[in-house]
Design an enzyme around this catalytic site. Sequence first.
Site, mmCIF file in Angstrom:
data_model
loop_
_atom_site.group_PDB
_atom_site.id
_atom_site.type_symbol
_atom_site.label_atom_id
_atom_site.label_comp_id
_atom_site.label_asym_id
_atom_site.label_seq_id
_atom_site.Cartn_x
_atom_site.Cartn_y
_atom_site.Cartn_z
ATOM 1 N N ASP A 40 -0.440 2.840 -5.154
ATOM 2 C CA ASP A 40 0.690 2.385 -5.543
ATOM 3 C C ASP A 40 1.783 2.747 -4.419
ATOM 4 O O ASP A 40 1.335 3.256 -3.500
ATOM 5 C CB ASP A 40 1.131 3.429 -6.717
ATOM 6 C CG ASP A 40 0.613 3.096 -7.896
ATOM 7 O OD1 ASP A 40 0.015 2.012 -8.264
ATOM 8 O OD2 ASP A 40 0.673 3.848 -9.019
HETATM 9 N N1 URA Z 1 -3.389 6.409 -10.181
HETATM 10 C C1 URA Z 1 -2.148 6.009 -10.013
HETATM 11 O O1 URA Z 1 -1.118 6.168 -11.173
HETATM 12 N N2 URA Z 1 -1.486 5.512 -8.711
HETATM 13 C C2 URA Z 1 -2.095 5.212 -7.838
HETATM 14 O O2 URA Z 1 -1.752 5.036 -6.670
HETATM 15 C C3 URA Z 1 -3.792 5.534 -7.873
HETATM 16 C C4 URA Z 1 -4.010 6.125 -8.995
#
Ligand code: URA
Length: 239
Positions: free
Chosen positions: A106
């Site tokens: 993310d």
């Molecule tokens: N889970 C999430 O919520 N975000 C990420 O970036 C990776 C795994």
Amino acid sequence: MKAKQARLDRFIRRQLNLPQRDVQLLLARGQVCVDKNVVNNGQMIINEFSHIVVNDQVLQALTPKYVMLNKPKGVVSATKDPQHKTVVDLLGPGDHADLHIAGRLDFNSTGLLLLTNDGRWSRYLASPENNISKRYRVTVEKPLNEDYVNAFSEGLFFAYEGITTRPAKLEIINDYEAEINLTEGRYHQIKRMFGRFQNKVLALHRLAIGPLALDTNLAEEQHRALSEQEVANMLHHSE
Ligand code: URA
């Protein structure tokens, strides 16, 4: 054009627009080289990284690339974005047009991100049946307890996808920090898992994918190429 998995004679036929008879002649006369070796067998299976030369004409010469990047916050896991800096922008000058991301993070997540032009390798990593674990360090807003450990190992039902998450191992480090191991990568998975407890994820850092840990001396925004051994180790690894 790139050949995924294809027969050598069919590939040459398509590339040079020749009848099969002429392709057979080229092969019989030793005028076809695959990875620097003369090949007479048209049934040989080639892939997108086979170097193919016919009569000194290079038909295909793509080199596989595998990159480890230490992703900082505030960068998009995408190859292009109209608004934000992308992980590919961080690689700097060079030809990165053929790269894709093997497991996104993310916008505000940090840590190990892999990029490659080898679709078979990235599909292998992403496929849940291959059990490639992803290890994260997570910091949350409210104190953790054993209820989280139990719920994560049992799996949580995600109504949107209609699935139960695979068993995930949570190791509590202190009240607000833990390490979590996943063998799948659903959309915002970790945030949604902690969301079940109304507990907000404040920081999320990927430490490892399978046997490959983020180099401790690789500063944020920095990257390096993986070794052949590291690439191969991924394919022989299972939790
Ligand atoms: N889970 C999430 O919520 N975000 C990420 O970036 C990776 C795994």
